[in-house]
Design a protein around this motif. Structure first.
Motif, PDB file in Angstrom:
ATOM      1  N   ARG A  99      61.928 -12.987  29.217  1.00 16.49           N
ATOM      2  CA  ARG A  99      61.673 -14.436  29.178  1.00 16.49           C
ATOM      3  C   ARG A  99      61.993 -15.095  30.509  1.00 16.49           C
ATOM      4  N   PHE A 103      55.670 -27.180  20.679  1.00 16.93           N
ATOM      5  CA  PHE A 103      55.111 -25.835  20.815  1.00 16.93           C
ATOM      6  C   PHE A 103      55.615 -24.872  19.751  1.00 16.93           C
ATOM      7  N   ASP A 152      57.835 -20.273  18.743  1.00 13.84           N
ATOM      8  CA  ASP A 152      57.525 -18.948  19.318  1.00 13.84           C
ATOM      9  C   ASP A 152      57.965 -18.896  20.783  1.00 13.84           C
ATOM     10  N   GLU A 153      57.344 -18.012  21.535  1.00 16.81           N
ATOM     11  CA  GLU A 153      57.779 -17.793  22.915  1.00 16.81           C
ATOM     12  C   GLU A 153      57.472 -18.977  23.832  1.00 16.81           C
ATOM     13  N   ARG A 154      56.389 -19.691  23.541  1.00 20.18           N
ATOM     14  CA  ARG A 154      55.915 -20.663  24.518  1.00 20.18           C
ATOM     15  C   ARG A 154      56.950 -21.707  24.941  1.00 20.18           C
ATOM     16  N   ILE A 194      59.540 -20.178  27.340  1.00 21.45           N
ATOM     17  CA  ILE A 194      59.045 -19.911  28.695  1.00 21.45           C
ATOM     18  C   ILE A 194      58.873 -21.231  29.449  1.00 21.45           C
ATOM     19  N   ILE A 195      58.372 -22.244  28.754  1.00 19.55           N
ATOM     20  CA  ILE A 195      58.143 -23.528  29.428  1.00 19.55           C
ATOM     21  C   ILE A 195      59.468 -24.148  29.873  1.00 19.55           C
TER      22      ILE A 195
END
Ligand SMILES: Nc1ncnc2c1ncn2[C@@H]1O[C@H](COP(=O)(O)OP(=O)(O)O)[C@@H](O)[C@H]1O
Ligand SMILES: [Mg+2]
Lengths: 283, 236
Positions: free
Chosen positions: A92, A144, A147-149, A152-153
């Protein structure tokens, strides 16, 4: 660990990095004596901790003993639980940092070089950077999902600003006289950027890199504390739920080692990119 | 190789006119020193010749291949000495060899891989000189290149420049406020006064030149007088 020493928005000049601070002459000379003195306080603290736990003065439930932390660490490694989660966290940060960091580097170079870029980008970015990125995290998670988004953002946003700010000022402060010399000797446009501007700006950019990597770690911790199915933060949240203080301490130590590695990595890069920094007179 | 022809050059900064119909020619291979008080516009004219500054009037012809040595070395700190000499040239084997030869000419043989921060002021300025000479310029522009050096280093650098110019034969414009330096190095001395060339003097002395040669003192006094300086120090 340097993660806390520079706020995300700090622009530090290269000469302000802790390493260039002149040390006082040591009280005890000789390499062994020096090492002994430097390690004496940490060793003493460790001894106090062991003594406190052994004698029952530190309650195991509140703060685990050194040996139970060590055993837990070995267990977490052997069962693969630690690596499973650590690798997800590293992934990540790597993705978030690459996105945010390269954007910061690119925008910083652009705004530092081109007046139009400066006018377009700098006011906005200077405004945005005053927002503590941690405050935006809940909103991003709402937008978002879990989840991963959003993770990461959050990390990318955190990584962007230190690199943008330091690159911007480093590029803008490249000695105009040296630039002019480059122009006299036929360098124009991108060639001038590659051969003069960026090499001259590297010390400042590396300061940004150091801060950016440190802040990425903070962002990771925050991003993972909510709704992470995996990662160090997930491990921490579940350990907290089950009152596993030993696991919590192991993870804190891992974060600390992470921060230390960031410093070592940047120093390594400095050694490769700025071999002249440790030589000679003044810049 | 057509030398320099500047005719009626006008240069203004805001409402201040720095050059006001300034004319100067430099023949190919000729060494001209431009003398002037501080702030008289010497650097401005040199920068116009270098293509670093526009002018507001008049015509300027200068050869395409021209290089500059500034008052400061202006080296790229992050590049080794040889890469500084090669700045703007592709690092082909041939160019590298030329760079090493140029470094040898300025008495820095073997310093190719040194970093600029490890050099003394005089050494750094010699690297800047090598960088200017390695391109075999038709016009060499020197903007007070010795002004920041200590007195002993300055004398050595002046001799070095005299030798190298004699060998390579570019047209040279040396901008300086040092009358001795102008007389020692130049074929011709022009004095910049109020935006124009006030006086031009051919330097009559044979080379190699020495300060003590007959007539040196007279020329020196004359040029100083043009600059508005009378050199009598101490009680009369
Ligand atoms: N870019 C500039 N903008 C405004 N004024 C300038 C600029 N460059 C030079 N000047 C002025 O022009 C005058 C001549 O400068 P310069 O050519 O550097 O003098 P010199 O080299 O003879 O000492 C000075 O008064 C200086 O302040
Ligand atoms: Mg000047």
């Amino acid at each position: 660990m340097s993660a806390g020493t520079l706020a995300p928005g700090t622009v530090a000049s290269p000469s302000e990095t802790p390493r260039t601070v002149r040390r006082r002459p040591p009280a005890v000379t000789g390499r062994l004596g020096d090492i002994a003195l430097r390690t004496s306080v940490p060793v003493l603290l460790l001894g106090l901790w062991a003594w406190g736990s052994g004698s029952g003065r530190i309650e195991e439930r509140i703060f685990p003993s050194p040996w139970s932390v060590a055993t837990t660490f070995v267990d977490l490694v052997r069962t693969g639980v630690l690596w499973d989660n650590l690798s997800v966290s590293i992934g990540r940060v790597a993705l978030g940092f690459v996105i945010g960091g390269s954007l910061g580097l690119l925008l910083g170079t652009l705004a530092g070089l081109v007046r139009l870029g400066d006018q377009l980008l700098d006011p906005t970015l200077q405004m945005l950077r005053t927002i503590p990125f941690l405050a935006v995290a809940p909103l991003l998670i709402l937008w978002f999902g879990i989840d991963e988004r959003p993770k990461i953002i959050i990390i990318a946003t955190a990584a962007l600003f230190p690199l943008y700010l330091n690159t911007h000022s480093a590029v803008r402060n490249v000695d105009r006289k040296v630039l002019e010399a480059g122009r006299v000797f036929g360098l124009r446009g991108l060639a001038l950027v590659r051969q003069v501007v960026l090499p001259e700006a590297i010390p400042g950019i590396l300061v940004g890199l150091r801060v950016s990597l440190s802040v990425s770690l903070l962002a990771l911790i925050v991003a993972e504390l909510t709704n992470a199915p995996k990662g160090l933060g997930f491990l921490m949240t579940s350990a907290q739920q089950y009152y596993q203080t030993d696991v919590l301490v192991v993870i804190i130590v891992i974060y600390a080692v992470w921060g230390l590695s960031v410093d070592l990595i940047v120093r390594g890069i400095e050694r490769v990119l700025l071999p002249y920094k440790h030589l000679g007179r003044s810049a | 190789m057509s030398g320099v022809h500047a005719t009626g050059v006008v240069k203004r900064f805001g409402d201040r006119t720095i050059l006001d119909g300034f004319s100067l020619d430099i023949a190919p291979g000729e060494f001209v020193a431009l003398l002037g008080a501080s702030g008289s516009g010497k650097t401005t004219f040199l920068r116009i010749l270098a293509g670093l500054e526009d002018h507001d009037g008049g015509t300027v012809d200068a050869p395409g291949q021209r290089t500059v040595v500034f008052q400061e070395p202006r080296l790229v700190a992050a590049k080794r000495v040889r890469d500084n000499v090669l700045l703007g040239q592709r690092p082909t084997a041939q160019h590298r060899k030329a760079a090493s030869a140029a470094l040898a000419e300025v008495a820095l043989a073997g310093q190719e891989r040194a970093w600029p921060t490890t050099l003394s002021g005089g050494e750094a300025q010699r690297v800047a000189l090598a960088r200017a000479l390695v391109r075999r310029p038709d016009l060499l522009l020197l903007d007070e290149p010795f002004a920041a050096l200590d007195a002993l280093t300055r004398i050595r650098m002046q001799a070095l420049v005299a030798d190298l110019v004699h060998e390579h034969r570019p047209a040279v414009l040396l901008v300086t406020h040092d009358v001795d330096e102008a007389i020692l190095l130049a074929d011709r001395v022009a004095v910049l006064q109020d935006g124009v060339v006030g006086v031009e003097v051919e330097v009559p002395f044979a080379r190699p030149r020495r300060r003590g040669v007959a007539g040196f003192g007279d020329l020196r006094r004359r040029l100083l007088a043009e600059l508005g300086v009378e050199e009598t120090i101490g009680a009369a």
